[in-house]
Design a protein around this motif. Sequence first.
Motif, PDB file in Angstrom:
ATOM      1  N   SER A  70       0.835  -1.192   0.000  1.00 48.64           N
ATOM      2  CA  SER A  70       0.000   0.000   0.000  1.00 48.64           C
ATOM      3  C   SER A  70       0.875   1.248   0.000  1.00 48.64           C
ATOM      4  N   SER A  92      -0.764  -4.229   5.582  1.00 51.38           N
ATOM      5  CA  SER A  92      -1.438  -4.350   4.297  1.00 51.38           C
ATOM      6  C   SER A  92      -2.008  -3.047   3.767  1.00 51.38           C
ATOM      7  N   THR A  93      -2.154  -2.023   4.640  1.00 54.95           N
ATOM      8  CA  THR A  93      -2.794  -0.795   4.187  1.00 54.95           C
ATOM      9  C   THR A  93      -2.301   0.385   5.011  1.00 54.95           C
ATOM     10  N   ALA A 106      -7.697  -5.314   5.760  1.00 55.76           N
ATOM     11  CA  ALA A 106      -7.431  -5.226   4.321  1.00 55.76           C
ATOM     12  C   ALA A 106      -7.385  -3.797   3.820  1.00 55.76           C
ATOM     13  N   SER A 107      -8.117  -2.888   4.503  1.00 58.08           N
ATOM     14  CA  SER A 107      -8.179  -1.509   4.003  1.00 58.08           C
ATOM     15  C   SER A 107      -8.578  -0.564   5.124  1.00 58.08           C
ATOM     16  N   ALA A 161      -9.557   3.889   5.751  1.00 54.28           N
ATOM     17  CA  ALA A 161      -9.818   5.186   5.120  1.00 54.28           C
ATOM     18  C   ALA A 161     -10.230   6.184   6.189  1.00 54.28           C
ATOM     19  N   SER A 220     -12.155   0.840   8.973  1.00 54.16           N
ATOM     20  CA  SER A 220     -11.254  -0.276   8.687  1.00 54.16           C
ATOM     21  C   SER A 220     -12.061  -1.459   8.177  1.00 54.16           C
ATOM     22  N   SER A 235     -11.803  -3.416   0.336  1.00 51.36           N
ATOM     23  CA  SER A 235     -11.559  -2.003   0.085  1.00 51.36           C
ATOM     24  C   SER A 235     -12.707  -1.171   0.635  1.00 51.36           C
ATOM     25  N   SER A 257     -17.874  -0.150   0.004  1.00 56.87           N
ATOM     26  CA  SER A 257     -17.008  -1.285   0.334  1.00 56.87           C
ATOM     27  C   SER A 257     -17.130  -2.343  -0.745  1.00 56.87           C
ATOM     28  N   SER A 303     -10.623  -2.801  -5.497  1.00 53.57           N
ATOM     29  CA  SER A 303     -10.494  -1.435  -5.006  1.00 53.57           C
ATOM     30  C   SER A 303     -11.701  -0.616  -5.418  1.00 53.57           C
ATOM     31  N   SER A 359      -5.940  -2.137  -7.958  1.00 52.15           N
ATOM     32  CA  SER A 359      -6.132  -0.822  -7.360  1.00 52.15           C
ATOM     33  C   SER A 359      -6.561   0.194  -8.404  1.00 52.15           C
ATOM     34  N   ASP A 413      -1.122  -1.402  -5.480  1.00 52.73           N
ATOM     35  CA  ASP A 413      -1.741  -0.164  -5.012  1.00 52.73           C
ATOM     36  C   ASP A 413      -1.168   1.011  -5.791  1.00 52.73           C
TER      37      ASP A 413
END
Length: 608
Positions: free
Chosen positions: A279, A320-321, A363-364, A366, A376, A407, A419, A451, A494, A537
Amino acid sequence: MRLWDTATGEPLGDPLTGHELAVESLVFSPDGTTLATGSSDTTVRLWDTTTGQPLGNPLTGHTEGVGSVAFSPDGTTLASASYDNTVRLWDTTTGRPLGNPLTGHTEGVTSVAFSPDGTTLATGSGDTTVRLWDTTTGQPLGNPLTGHTGGINSVTFSPDGTRLATASVDDDIRVWSVDTGETIGEPLTGHWSSVIDVAFSPDGRRLVSGADDATVRLWNADTGQAIGAPLTGHESIVYAVTFTPDGERVVSSSRDGTVRMWDPAAGTPLTGHSDSVLSVAFSPAGDRLASASFDATVRTWDVETGQQVSTLVGHTGAVSTVAFSPDGTRIASGGLDSTVRIWDAETGRPLGAPLTGHTDEIASIAFSPDGTRLASGSFDDTIRFWDTETGVLEGEIEVPSGTAAISVAFSPDGRILASAGNVGTLLLWDTESYEAVRDPLDVPGDSAVGSVAFSPDGRRLAASSYDSLIRVWDVEDWRPAGEPLNGHQGLVRSVVFSPDGQRLASGGFDGTVRLWDVSTGQPFGDPLRGHDYPVVDVAFSPDGTLVASASYDTTVRLWPASATESQLCDKLTANMSHRQWRDWVSPDIDYRQTCPDLPIAPDPAGTQ
């Protein structure tokens, strides 16, 4: 020797003949009207660059081959360095020698350079020393500069004349203070064979070197640190290197018979991770880049220099992110250890305890647009919302069992969270009620979605999928906005919008980064190639000029994302000729002078 038109690539006149043996060195006068050449035949010759005719008789006096020649800044004096261990100064108007030869070196003199003000001459020799000379008196200035353990191949002054860089057979580059004659910092090491040439950038902040190992390398002239990875492609010794006048590109020539032009910013790899990079994220100011890796670290990088700034250590498994907070003060990361961590972006220290609760890999992540919340997504089939100040869990969404939240992305107004996961659907959630705001958006074939990303104006939503396609939806009616974007060979991991919303960047398992025109769905330029393994990514810089990519090959790369017409014109010397327009554009489209301030290249002789 031949002279070439830089605008057309065509030869100018006949070859310049006269030397009886190989031409070892050549240089243009500062005003470009004269060419000086040094040869193995022991002579120096001056040529009129307009006519290609010799100016006067050969300059004679050396008893061995002439390996280097240099004009003084005002063009009135020429220096020549010879394997007879001497340097000679010549009046370029009369061709007569100025004073006696400069003697002192005990082996052949291989390189010579004038200081920018013309008062000092630097020479490098096979005797491993560098010497400085007063160009008025011909006397040495201080003692020889010693430190290299092999012969000197190249000497060059910095643009301000305060420093001297030298390249040596000992595989090293050294930088010296012209005032004191002392080395500045440690030798620049990295080439594994003789360094043939070295040059300063026009602003004096960087050095470029070419070597016997067939590589070109860039260096920070102040710190001596390498900038990025070696530039590879030549198949033999790199004989000469230089920067373009604007300092944005590097030109190199090689024994392999090629001249190459490099854009150091194009796909420059950032190296340091010891395992796959998963990432990347730019800081809001665009001066820092964060990367997360399978090596259990988050690393931050200086975007301008490519140098690593810090390493964030704390996760007990792959990270991972990673994401920057909207104000740039914090970095959030999630990993295989099922935790989310928040870090001080300036110090790299953790802020509070890890955020725990997920039961599988994160996994992701924001940040909400206002930075107050963090979402998350996890392989435990949940999305969690955290208060970024307190670390308190605010809410939770359960996605359909077995789909995972690979994502997550906030809409620009923060009201919707998108998501996606292992099943070919996009889920849209109200960020206050945590309820679905509509039925899922379906991806044909139930292909996993790697993504999701909202456009900056919130009017479109893009998703990359494992069927090699990228799809875009109109948020107003949630209908597809045109046909899927097709070009990647394999799954697309991504996708991200540019800050102006006009382009998309995507990274795929085919190892490429691709740019797309959002309005047409067509590729924007050729695929960006350089990674050796899948790209997982991508991220745009805040100003939209760069794209960062993360890959399983353990590197992060920075790519130029766009070039305006004016930027392209700055790199040209002429508009294309009318013949080139007909051949390259179309005979049916009227000629347009794309760069108004540049001349139109003439058509080759005999064409219309």
